[in-house]
Write a protein that holds these residues in place. Structure first.
Motif, PDB file in Angstrom:
ATOM      1  N   TYR A  30       0.869  -1.175   0.000  1.00 59.42           N
ATOM      2  CA  TYR A  30       0.000   0.000   0.000  1.00 59.42           C
ATOM      3  C   TYR A  30       0.904   1.221   0.000  1.00 59.42           C
ATOM      4  CZ  TYR A  30      -4.162  -2.763   1.177  1.00 59.42           C
ATOM      5  OH  TYR A  30      -5.206  -3.660   1.152  1.00 59.42           O
ATOM      6  N   GLY A  33      -2.025   5.127  -0.676  1.00 56.83           N
ATOM      7  CA  GLY A  33      -3.408   4.682  -0.753  1.00 56.83           C
ATOM      8  C   GLY A  33      -3.685   3.678  -1.845  1.00 56.83           C
ATOM      9  N   ARG A  35      -3.076   0.029  -3.795  1.00 51.45           N
ATOM     10  CA  ARG A  35      -2.715  -1.347  -3.461  1.00 51.45           C
ATOM     11  C   ARG A  35      -2.146  -2.055  -4.694  1.00 51.45           C
ATOM     12  NH1 ARG A  35      -4.825  -6.560  -3.768  1.00 51.45           N
ATOM     13  NH2 ARG A  35      -4.620  -7.870  -1.880  1.00 51.45           N
ATOM     14  N   SER A 217       2.822  -1.489   4.213  1.00 51.58           N
ATOM     15  CA  SER A 217       1.989  -0.302   4.042  1.00 51.58           C
ATOM     16  C   SER A 217       2.693   0.945   4.550  1.00 51.58           C
ATOM     17  CB  SER A 217       0.664  -0.469   4.800  1.00 51.58           C
ATOM     18  OG  SER A 217      -0.146   0.675   4.667  1.00 51.58           O
ATOM     19  N   SER A 219       0.639   3.462   5.303  1.00 48.01           N
ATOM     20  CA  SER A 219      -0.500   4.099   5.968  1.00 48.01           C
ATOM     21  C   SER A 219      -0.263   4.205   7.470  1.00 48.01           C
ATOM     22  CB  SER A 219      -1.787   3.311   5.700  1.00 48.01           C
ATOM     23  OG  SER A 219      -2.062   3.223   4.319  1.00 48.01           O
ATOM     24  N   GLN A 222      -5.981   4.246  11.933  1.00 48.07           N
ATOM     25  CA  GLN A 222      -7.045   3.274  11.706  1.00 48.07           C
ATOM     26  C   GLN A 222      -6.996   2.690  10.303  1.00 48.07           C
ATOM     27  OE1 GLN A 222      -9.110   2.193  14.175  1.00 48.07           O
ATOM     28  NE2 GLN A 222      -9.709   0.618  12.679  1.00 48.07           N
ATOM     29  N   THR A 223      -6.543   3.493   9.331  1.00 49.51           N
ATOM     30  CA  THR A 223      -6.418   2.972   7.962  1.00 49.51           C
ATOM     31  C   THR A 223      -5.475   1.789   7.918  1.00 49.51           C
ATOM     32  OG1 THR A 223      -6.868   5.141   6.984  1.00 49.51           O
ATOM     33  CG2 THR A 223      -5.745   3.529   5.589  1.00 49.51           C
ATOM     34  N   LEU A 224      -4.369   1.896   8.609  1.00 47.89           N
ATOM     35  CA  LEU A 224      -3.389   0.812   8.656  1.00 47.89           C
ATOM     36  C   LEU A 224      -3.996  -0.444   9.278  1.00 47.89           C
ATOM     37  CD1 LEU A 224      -0.457  -0.221   8.365  1.00 47.89           C
ATOM     38  CD2 LEU A 224       0.010   0.823  10.593  1.00 47.89           C
ATOM     39  N   ASP A 226      -7.193  -1.199   9.480  1.00 47.34           N
ATOM     40  CA  ASP A 226      -8.229  -1.715   8.583  1.00 47.34           C
ATOM     41  C   ASP A 226      -7.604  -2.517   7.438  1.00 47.34           C
ATOM     42  OD1 ASP A 226     -10.138  -0.504  10.153  1.00 47.34           O
ATOM     43  OD2 ASP A 226     -10.410   1.232   8.838  1.00 47.34           O
ATOM     44  N   GLN A 227      -6.491  -2.043   6.940  1.00 50.89           N
ATOM     45  CA  GLN A 227      -5.808  -2.782   5.872  1.00 50.89           C
ATOM     46  C   GLN A 227      -5.357  -4.153   6.351  1.00 50.89           C
ATOM     47  OE1 GLN A 227      -2.680  -0.101   4.818  1.00 50.89           O
ATOM     48  NE2 GLN A 227      -3.952   1.171   3.484  1.00 50.89           N
TER      49      GLN A 227
END
Length: 248
Positions: A30, A33, A35, A217, A219, A222-224, A226-227
């Motif tokens: 990632y 943003g 993938r 990643s 990121s 929370q994005t990290l 969630d991934q």
């Protein structure tokens, strides 16, 4: 196809994996943003192209130095693996005696003391870089015409890695990767940088050695998390996810 040759980092790690399901994901990144994912077969094909570029086009010989000045990324993985597959020594030192240098898109044009300097775009689809100085070449354009298959032509005698701390032999790098506490088939979600040798051995190579896969990643927050959940990670490195083990 890679062979089981413990004197060659890539052959030792990819060889066993290619005898299994070639479509299994091995490297997922990632970046910004976006993938990107490489299966076993895709990782082997890209690595073969890099090895072919270095040996067949540039005329490198086993043991020659290759400067890798790019950070973690889906293109960095085959650059490292292709260099080792060709029997070359990877270094993070920008040395004029290096046979080739791989640098990041937008990096200072003075970086890359080798005669052959390749700019790595980092684009999620591998689009060519648009910032190429007169003495540089675009990595994507140079590597795509190379063959998808490669056969090792002999081990490197000088070691797998050269840093300011010295040389790291092939066997030591493999031992470091295999010594990471990953269960077979682990899916490792990581934000750790790929510094040489331990940053690479403890993430990318460790995942391959465990017949697993790596999700890297850039990121945060929370994005990290969630991934990692969406990728069905089983272990993390550099951050915590409730319910998952963390390396170190």
């Amino acid at each position: 196809m890679p062979t089981d040759n413990t004197s060659n980092v890539t052959a030792a790690l990819l060889g066993p994996l290619m005898r299994g399901d070639a479509h299994r994901p091995r490297v997922t990144t990632y970046s910004g943003g976006f993938r990107t994912e490489l299966s076993t077969a895709s990782l082997a094909n890209w690595s073969a192209k890099v090895a072919g570029l270095l040996l067949d086009e540039l005329g490198c010989r086993p043991g020659d130095l290759v400067h890798v000045g790019v950070g973690a990324g889906w293109q960095t993985a085959p650059i490292l693996l292709g260099s080792w597959w060709a029997g070359l020594t990877v270094t993070d030192l920008d040395l004029p005696e290096a046979a080739a240098s791989f640098v990041s898109d937008g990096a200072d044009p003075s970086i890359g003391a080798a005669d052959e300097v390749f700019v790595v775009s980092g684009h999620p689809l591998g689009a060519p870089s648009q910032q190429i100085a007169a003495h540089q070449r675009d990595f994507t354009t140079a590597v795509l015409p190379q063959a998808d298959r490669f056969a090792p032509r002999g081990p490197a005698d000088a070691g797998a890695v050269l840093t300011s701390a010295g040389r790291v032999p092939v066997d030591d790098l493999l031992a470091a990767a295999r010594g990471v506490a990953l269960h077979p088939g682990a899916r490792l979600a990581s934000i750790l940088p790929w510094f040489l040798p331990h940053g690479v051995a403890g993430t990318l190579l460790a995942a391959l050695a465990a017949d697993g896969s790596l999700v890297h990643s850039d990121s945060t927050g929370q994005t990290l998390i969630d991934q990692a959940v969406a990728e069905r990670a089983t272990v993390t490195a550099g951050f915590d996810v409730t319910g998952l083990a963390r390396l170190g």
